[in-house]
Scaffold this active site. Structure first.
Site, PDB file in Angstrom:
ATOM      1  N   ASP B 100      47.561  34.565  -6.025  1.00 24.47           N
ATOM      2  CA  ASP B 100      48.795  34.237  -6.730  1.00 24.47           C
ATOM      3  C   ASP B 100      49.964  34.581  -5.814  1.00 24.47           C
ATOM      4  OD1 ASP B 100      50.274  33.316  -8.869  1.00 24.47           O
ATOM      5  OD2 ASP B 100      50.380  35.265  -9.834  1.00 24.47           O
ATOM      6  N   TYR B 102      54.362  34.165  -4.933  1.00 24.31           N
ATOM      7  CA  TYR B 102      55.623  34.684  -5.487  1.00 24.31           C
ATOM      8  C   TYR B 102      56.708  33.826  -4.862  1.00 24.31           C
ATOM      9  CZ  TYR B 102      58.335  38.927  -6.937  1.00 24.31           C
ATOM     10  OH  TYR B 102      59.157  39.845  -7.535  1.00 24.31           O
ATOM     11  N   HIS B 107      62.870  33.381  -9.232  1.00 22.43           N
ATOM     12  CA  HIS B 107      62.040  34.355  -9.952  1.00 22.43           C
ATOM     13  C   HIS B 107      61.993  35.690  -9.209  1.00 22.43           C
ATOM     14  CE1 HIS B 107      58.713  36.165 -12.140  1.00 22.43           C
ATOM     15  NE2 HIS B 107      58.044  36.299 -11.013  1.00 22.43           N
ATOM     16  N   ARG B 116      64.625  46.761  -9.289  1.00 23.48           N
ATOM     17  CA  ARG B 116      65.298  47.566  -8.251  1.00 23.48           C
ATOM     18  C   ARG B 116      66.789  47.255  -8.314  1.00 23.48           C
ATOM     19  NH1 ARG B 116      60.982  45.086  -6.006  1.00 23.48           N
ATOM     20  NH2 ARG B 116      62.353  43.455  -5.239  1.00 23.48           N
ATOM     21  N   GLU B 174      53.431  33.430 -17.484  1.00 23.70           N
ATOM     22  CA  GLU B 174      54.118  32.978 -16.269  1.00 23.70           C
ATOM     23  C   GLU B 174      53.775  31.511 -16.063  1.00 23.70           C
ATOM     24  OE1 GLU B 174      53.429  35.626 -12.898  1.00 23.70           O
ATOM     25  OE2 GLU B 174      54.959  36.976 -13.686  1.00 23.70           O
ATOM     26  N   GLU B 176      53.303  28.479 -13.880  1.00 28.74           N
ATOM     27  CA  GLU B 176      53.013  28.303 -12.457  1.00 28.74           C
ATOM     28  C   GLU B 176      52.321  26.967 -12.206  1.00 28.74           C
ATOM     29  OE1 GLU B 176      51.168  31.639 -10.585  1.00 28.74           O
ATOM     30  OE2 GLU B 176      52.268  33.105 -11.781  1.00 28.74           O
ATOM     31  N   ASP B 208      49.748  32.590 -15.710  1.00 32.67           N
ATOM     32  CA  ASP B 208      49.344  33.915 -15.223  1.00 32.67           C
ATOM     33  C   ASP B 208      49.832  34.954 -16.242  1.00 32.67           C
ATOM     34  OD1 ASP B 208      48.575  36.014 -13.538  1.00 32.67           O
ATOM     35  OD2 ASP B 208      50.562  36.073 -12.622  1.00 32.67           O
ATOM     36  N   ARG B 212      53.608  43.402 -18.946  1.00 36.01           N
ATOM     37  CA  ARG B 212      54.664  43.971 -18.093  1.00 36.01           C
ATOM     38  C   ARG B 212      54.686  45.486 -18.083  1.00 36.01           C
ATOM     39  NH1 ARG B 212      55.486  39.698 -14.909  1.00 36.01           N
ATOM     40  NH2 ARG B 212      56.068  37.855 -16.117  1.00 36.01           N
ATOM     41  N   GLN B 215      51.760  46.546 -15.882  1.00 37.97           N
ATOM     42  CA  GLN B 215      52.082  46.172 -14.496  1.00 37.97           C
ATOM     43  C   GLN B 215      53.107  47.125 -13.880  1.00 37.97           C
ATOM     44  OE1 GLN B 215      53.777  42.214 -14.297  1.00 37.97           O
ATOM     45  NE2 GLN B 215      54.129  42.307 -12.088  1.00 37.97           N
ATOM     46  N   TYR B 219      51.801  49.285 -10.452  1.00 35.61           N
ATOM     47  CA  TYR B 219      51.847  48.366  -9.310  1.00 35.61           C
ATOM     48  C   TYR B 219      52.197  49.003  -7.977  1.00 35.61           C
ATOM     49  CZ  TYR B 219      56.905  47.720  -8.600  1.00 35.61           C
ATOM     50  OH  TYR B 219      58.222  47.897  -8.272  1.00 35.61           O
ATOM     51  N   LYS B 228      47.608  42.006 -14.805  1.00 39.24           N
ATOM     52  CA  LYS B 228      47.415  40.560 -14.602  1.00 39.24           C
ATOM     53  C   LYS B 228      45.954  40.138 -14.793  1.00 39.24           C
ATOM     54  CE  LYS B 228      51.507  39.604 -12.502  1.00 39.24           C
ATOM     55  NZ  LYS B 228      52.370  38.446 -12.797  1.00 39.24           N
ATOM     56  N   THR B 232      43.869  34.507 -16.889  1.00 39.83           N
ATOM     57  CA  THR B 232      44.686  33.520 -16.185  1.00 39.83           C
ATOM     58  C   THR B 232      44.193  32.164 -16.658  1.00 39.83           C
ATOM     59  OG1 THR B 232      44.794  34.973 -14.252  1.00 39.83           O
ATOM     60  CG2 THR B 232      45.405  32.660 -13.923  1.00 39.83           C
ATOM     61  N   THR B 324      55.468  32.502 -10.681  1.00 37.73           N
ATOM     62  CA  THR B 324      56.357  31.982 -11.717  1.00 37.73           C
ATOM     63  C   THR B 324      57.413  31.064 -11.121  1.00 37.73           C
ATOM     64  OG1 THR B 324      56.088  34.064 -12.851  1.00 37.73           O
ATOM     65  CG2 THR B 324      57.884  32.654 -13.601  1.00 37.73           C
ATOM     66  N   GLU B 338      62.127  37.259 -17.834  1.00 42.94           N
ATOM     67  CA  GLU B 338      63.400  36.726 -17.354  1.00 42.94           C
ATOM     68  C   GLU B 338      64.223  36.152 -18.519  1.00 42.94           C
ATOM     69  OE1 GLU B 338      60.862  34.642 -14.303  1.00 42.94           O
ATOM     70  OE2 GLU B 338      62.827  34.548 -13.286  1.00 42.94           O
TER      71      GLU B 338
END
Lengths: 389, 389
Positions: B100, B102, B107, B116, B174, B176, B208, B212, B215, B219, B228, B232, B324, B338
């Site tokens: 997968d 990114y 996204h 962050r 997600e 995708e 996916d 959250r 995760q 992570y 995750k 899927t 995503t 989001e």
């Protein structure tokens, strides 16, 4: 007879003889019993698929009856075995999924000190759960397979600048102990920790080859990818869990106490002496480190129960590896990045020369022993990178 | 005949009829042509293995000749097809590896802002390489499969405290676009970017599913794992790349220019309109977002060439997903984290009620369309979590 492959061991592997079809065998000393020639009570077709996956899918009762049938046959007559020296070994499993953990507190602390020097070496989640990630199943290869130095993106220098593409300059090994499984519950149903060992067939040494420069540049925020996915070498013979009953030891105590889904009624680790040795092309071998798997913070049962806690399926042939096994002292570190402390302190070789990371032509061998049982070694020789475009 | 499944499309899938053996078929409108009944020039045994993997292993020449034979047969006579309504669809591939990425800059920037807030939303590597990770192959399921809310470790509260174990409270989707492949070069040999599209068979929508809370806690530093790996979902029909020739568009320009191994002679993205809709249990459907795959920063060819740059093998049936797909505006975001901005701004549903994350009983549907070609939808209903121990 080589030490460690007696009647108490009887590991299982997949071999090819004279370019014929792949066969499943049980090893005794220097010989192999071809399971298709034996009345084991299971459909012999499972031994002709090229991996142990179909056999592993039969589950523990079948594993036990095949092991007992093999032992009985070998006790009666071990004179007609296929010589190990006459066969080519295949990768024993074709892992539907491969998970690599990070279960040695000494290793995780060493990496934390190097990668995040100004912070607590262990992240807050580390003592709460067995941190892990999915590796690349198609890169799992059997001992003896040469490993080509990978190309990849190497990070910009410390002063900034551009990343570059080319051969990894920081190729490393990781000394790990893995296990392979049968089938767990259906998708959506967790595997309780006290059922984990019903699903674990046996153990195997694992070298999780690592390109530290590629890994360092790529790993945030989604974890290791190409720095690990070029090759993962495993032993040719899987040692059944039954053969290691005498090697079970209590694991280290865990503080804080883990959540209930990670508490086993009778937790165990395996007392396996480990060593890793390096031989330069045509040169003498140097033992780089000696350590033991008994000190792993997270146990195999915890690793598996965690991986399946969300209902993820465990499938026959899956491979779960411990992560690098390091002890408290430099001579017990299970990777070159720790042994050379990030490349700052080269390791001297017995035959002259030194290493910070692996060089082309180096042969790396992992060995393990639990009492009278010798785990199949994991050997691999580094080949030069392909031409970069 | 439903729109989007005409003679220019002819997607391929695996179906079961009346509880019989799995068959491979080509879809035209509401009907399925059973490929085993057709003289396609390839060994019909490849159509009886329960997935497209064996067919995909035959390579592009065989894919083309089967497509041409199917088209010719359907042009002659499409009156004897198996009704789509009479069959159960299986997962079209059994992915040896699932990666997968990114690849949407919108996204990745949104997630960076949320996770962050005090730093540059994009990490320094993001514009240099298609960031990705390996997902769990055994959790890939076909559209229509219910998805059980996962149990897992949820992070301590903002004031500190202990992690807890229980059902994810932040279950997300997600949106995708993925692709499945044939076999690439042997282990150790990179796949050059201009050969990538020889290996890509076709595309499929991918959900996916993501927990959250799990995760976020797990992570660092090795990436997403149990947040995750519980499910899927992919479409039941793979749309061959040939059917999307008219949907190729130039991708966005990349700054900085990527390294040579990521530069295609003729780069392309796919102009696929996408939407995601949510229907509560027994309630009306709300379209949550509409977006398009043409804006993805990293192309499919770049994703594949990157994943194989270190010599990792690409195998028949492998699944590679975009990550995503979000556009620049809130109505174009491809995930609830989001759309609700981390749960702060609930999304109103047309039939009343609102959502920050998914609730039990919700049905989520992904849809995609490229001109006259409709991609197979991906639907899934959320089931309650199993009892936590």
């Amino acid at each position: 007879m080589p030490e460690g492959f007696g009647l108490d061991h009887l590991p299982v592997g997949v071999f090819v003889r004279d370019g014929g079809a792949p066969l499943v065998g049980v090893r005794l000393g220097d010989g192999i019993l071809d399971l298709a020639t034996l009345d084991t009570g299971v459909d012999p077709a499972v031994f002709g698929t090229g991996s142990l996956n179909a056999f592993l899918a039969l589950g523990r009762d079948a594993w036990r009856s095949v092991r007992e049938a093999a032992r009985a046959a070998l006790e009666r007559d071990a004179s007609e075995l296929v010589p190990v020296s006459s066969v080519r070994m295949l990768c024993p499993v074709d892992p539907p999924d491969y998970v690599d953990f990070y279960s040695s507190i000494e290793h995780a602390s060493n990496l934390g000190r190097m990668f995040r020097p100004d912070a607590d070496p262990l992240l807050p989640n580390w003592r709460r759960l067995p941190v892990g990630y999915h590796g690349r199943s198609s890169s799992v290869v059997v001992s003896g397979t040469p490993v080509r130095r990978p190309l990849g993106q190497r990070p910009p220098g410390p002063g900034g600048g551009e990343p570059t593409f080319g051969p990894s300059a920081r190729l490393d090994f990781e000394l790990e102990l893995g296990f392979v499984t049968g089938d767990g519950p259906p998708l959506g149903e967790p595997l309780p920790i006290d059922r984990a060992e019903d699903v674990i067939f046996g153990v195997v040494l694992v070298n999780d080859w690592s390109a530290r420069d590629i890994q360092r540049w790529e790993y945030q925020p989604l974890g290791p990818f190409l720095g690990k996915s070029f090759a993962t070498s495993i032993g040719a013979w899987i040692t059944p869990l039954e053969a290691l009953a005498g090697a079970r030891v209590p694991p280290p105590s865990q503080d804080p106490e883990p959540l209930p889904y990670l508490r086993a009624r009778e937790p165990w680790n395996l007392d396996v002496d480990l060593e890793v040795a390096l031989a330069p092309d045509g040169g003498a071998e140097t033992v780089l480190a000696r350590t033991n798997a008994r000190g792993l913070y997270w146990t195999m049962a915890q690793q598996l129960a965690h991986a399946a806690a969300n209902g993820a399926r465990v499938r026959a042939g899956d491979l779960y590896a411990s992560g690098t096994i390091s002890g408290p002292d430099p001579g017990t570190y299970g990777s070159l990045i720790e042994l050379s402390w990030g490349g700052q302190d080269p390791v001297a070789l017995d035959g002259g020369g030194e290493r910070t990371f692996l060089e082309d032509g180096d042969t790396l061998v992992l060995r393990g022993r639990a009492g009278s049982v010798t785990l199949a070694e994991v050997a691999g020789t580094v080949l030069p990178a392909p031409d970069a475009r």
